[in-house]
Motif scaffolding. Sequence first.
Motif, PDB file in Angstrom:
ATOM      1  N   GLN A   1     -15.232   2.427  -8.819  1.00  7.81           N
ATOM      2  CA  GLN A   1     -16.164   2.179  -7.712  1.00  7.81           C
ATOM      3  C   GLN A   1     -16.256   3.459  -6.882  1.00  7.81           C
ATOM      4  O   GLN A   1     -15.288   3.876  -6.260  1.00  7.81           O
ATOM      5  CB  GLN A   1     -15.687   1.010  -6.842  1.00  7.81           C
TER       6      GLN A   1
ATOM      7  N   TYR B   1      -4.951  -1.352  -7.448  1.00  9.30           N
ATOM      8  CA  TYR B   1      -6.086  -0.494  -7.104  1.00  9.30           C
ATOM      9  C   TYR B   1      -5.550   0.908  -6.815  1.00  9.30           C
ATOM     10  O   TYR B   1      -4.539   1.059  -6.122  1.00  9.30           O
ATOM     11  CB  TYR B   1      -6.832  -1.018  -5.871  1.00  9.30           C
TER      12      TYR B   1
ATOM     13  N   VAL C   1     -10.619   3.208   1.108  1.00 16.06           N
ATOM     14  CA  VAL C   1     -10.609   1.879   1.720  1.00 16.06           C
ATOM     15  C   VAL C   1     -10.687   0.850   0.600  1.00 16.06           C
ATOM     16  O   VAL C   1     -11.570   0.919  -0.264  1.00 16.06           O
ATOM     17  CB  VAL C   1     -11.796   1.698   2.688  1.00 16.06           C
ATOM     18  N   PHE C   2      -9.758  -0.094   0.598  1.00 17.86           N
ATOM     19  CA  PHE C   2      -9.727  -1.130  -0.431  1.00 17.86           C
ATOM     20  C   PHE C   2     -10.359  -2.402   0.132  1.00 17.86           C
ATOM     21  O   PHE C   2      -9.906  -2.937   1.138  1.00 17.86           O
ATOM     22  CB  PHE C   2      -8.291  -1.403  -0.877  1.00 17.86           C
ATOM     23  N   THR C   3     -11.399  -2.871  -0.546  1.00 17.23           N
ATOM     24  CA  THR C   3     -12.143  -4.041  -0.068  1.00 17.23           C
ATOM     25  C   THR C   3     -11.919  -5.268  -0.942  1.00 17.23           C
ATOM     26  O   THR C   3     -12.412  -6.343  -0.623  1.00 17.23           O
ATOM     27  CB  THR C   3     -13.645  -3.720  -0.022  1.00 17.23           C
ATOM     28  N   GLU C   4     -11.178  -5.112  -2.060  1.00 17.65           N
ATOM     29  CA  GLU C   4     -10.922  -6.238  -2.951  1.00 17.65           C
ATOM     30  C   GLU C   4      -9.426  -6.452  -3.115  1.00 17.65           C
ATOM     31  O   GLU C   4      -8.628  -5.533  -2.914  1.00 17.65           O
ATOM     32  CB  GLU C   4     -11.549  -5.985  -4.333  1.00 17.65           C
ATOM     33  N   THR C   5      -9.070  -7.664  -3.507  1.00 22.66           N
ATOM     34  CA  THR C   5      -7.661  -7.982  -3.768  1.00 22.66           C
ATOM     35  C   THR C   5      -7.506  -8.870  -4.997  1.00 22.66           C
ATOM     36  O   THR C   5      -6.443  -9.436  -5.215  1.00 22.66           O
ATOM     37  CB  THR C   5      -7.035  -8.695  -2.552  1.00 22.66           C
TER      38      THR C   5
ATOM     39  N   ASP D   1       0.850  -1.195   0.000  1.00 17.19           N
ATOM     40  CA  ASP D   1       0.000   0.000   0.000  1.00 17.19           C
ATOM     41  C   ASP D   1       0.880   1.238   0.000  1.00 17.19           C
ATOM     42  O   ASP D   1       1.640   1.475   0.947  1.00 17.19           O
ATOM     43  CB  ASP D   1      -0.926   0.008   1.217  1.00 17.19           C
TER      44      ASP D   1
ATOM     45  N   ASN E   1     -21.849   7.971  -3.651  1.00 14.86           N
ATOM     46  CA  ASN E   1     -21.895   6.569  -4.060  1.00 14.86           C
ATOM     47  C   ASN E   1     -22.253   6.418  -5.537  1.00 14.86           C
ATOM     48  O   ASN E   1     -22.063   5.333  -6.101  1.00 14.86           O
ATOM     49  CB  ASN E   1     -22.924   5.804  -3.220  1.00 14.86           C
TER      50      ASN E   1
ATOM     51  N   GLU F   1     -17.475   5.765  -3.785  1.00 15.40           N
ATOM     52  CA  GLU F   1     -17.854   5.683  -2.383  1.00 15.40           C
ATOM     53  C   GLU F   1     -18.005   7.111  -1.858  1.00 15.40           C
ATOM     54  O   GLU F   1     -17.639   8.074  -2.536  1.00 15.40           O
ATOM     55  CB  GLU F   1     -16.798   4.919  -1.565  1.00 15.40           C
TER      56      GLU F   1
END
Length: 387
Positions: free
Chosen positions: A363, A173, A164-168, A138, A234, A365
């Motif tokens: 995405q 990203y 905030v990163f919610t996927e990998t 990061d 959003n 947010e």
Amino acid sequence: MKLSIEIQREAKVPFTQIKIIEGTTTLTAEGVTATITVRMNQNPQGHLNVEIPRDNCTIKADTIRTTSSGLTGFLLDSLQYFRLYLYLFNDKICPALQPMINNKLKDLPMMSTVYEDHQLDLDYSLSSDIEVTSSSLDISFKGLLSVHGKAVDPGSIRPGREPVFTETNKMVYVGISEFFFNGAAMAIYKSGPFEFNVPEMEGLLVGLGQKIMEIKPGPWTAELIEAPIIEISNDDLSATAYFKAQRKAKLNGFLMTCRFKMDIEFKERLLIMNIQEPKCKEKAGKIKGKFLVRRQCSNRFTSISLYQQIFIIIIIIIIITCVSLFVQAFLVNVFHERITKSLVKEIPIPLPAELSLINATNQFEEGYLVVGGSLTFNPQNSSNAGG
């Protein structure tokens, strides 16, 4: 692994062009193994620094041989029989790695001019140390746009939420907060007013409205009253701008507030912003001049019946509304066309020249957006890498 290095040798007599040593040496190392622990952090200037602990760096080779040409070649090749090259390779490379890498890193530019017409610079120096997780690296960049040569106070810029990163499941990203876009808005605000040309409008009603509102053909200026406010929800990214438009060298003008949405896309190594046509409304008031309408009644109406007064007021309101709508539509069209040309629409992503971002998806947010995609490698671009 197996490693092969070719070295060009040349030495001259001082103050002459007489060569006393000339030739090539090819060094071949076989059975090479390397285990290196690298810690990455930022220095006070925001540059990337590496730390390679001596106890956590091991580079070894089983055998090293050399093949040299030239008059002194046989002397250089004879040193391999004394295992000198093997000693230097196994014991001296690790201590030299850290200063060599950091010396290269300190010269990498962390400021890039992204829009030469307005001299806007992007500062992408590190804002914190690099964080290492079980699945990612990061890296946080400052991401501050400013007018070239002018200091900017980051505290004066509307902040955004930390992405905030919610996927990998993708290779890379990129998280961008409202701070980045509001920094761009502040830079455009500080770059000063811009000019545009008002043409002669065709058509009876349009021409009449142009004359009534004194929107005379010729050079006009538009100036932001304050830095635009950019918000990320959003659903989308939108901006609100409060500006004045007036004839050049005149005090007359209009105050308007515009709100427009922007589409964001990533292409290779660029962030591209597309501005949709804004929705604008005229602010109550005026700058100075003839654009003030007072809705008031006086004793001059006493000789007219109440119904006639109401009818006259309705007609006046209709005329004012129509003219106002004309002003809004005209200035919105001009403002949209000019701001589209003036705004920074393509911003380079701080990636090495050989890498490009592909298959990117957005995405949105509250307060930030995240772009995920894959990286493609093109070694042909390495000559433009700059470090």
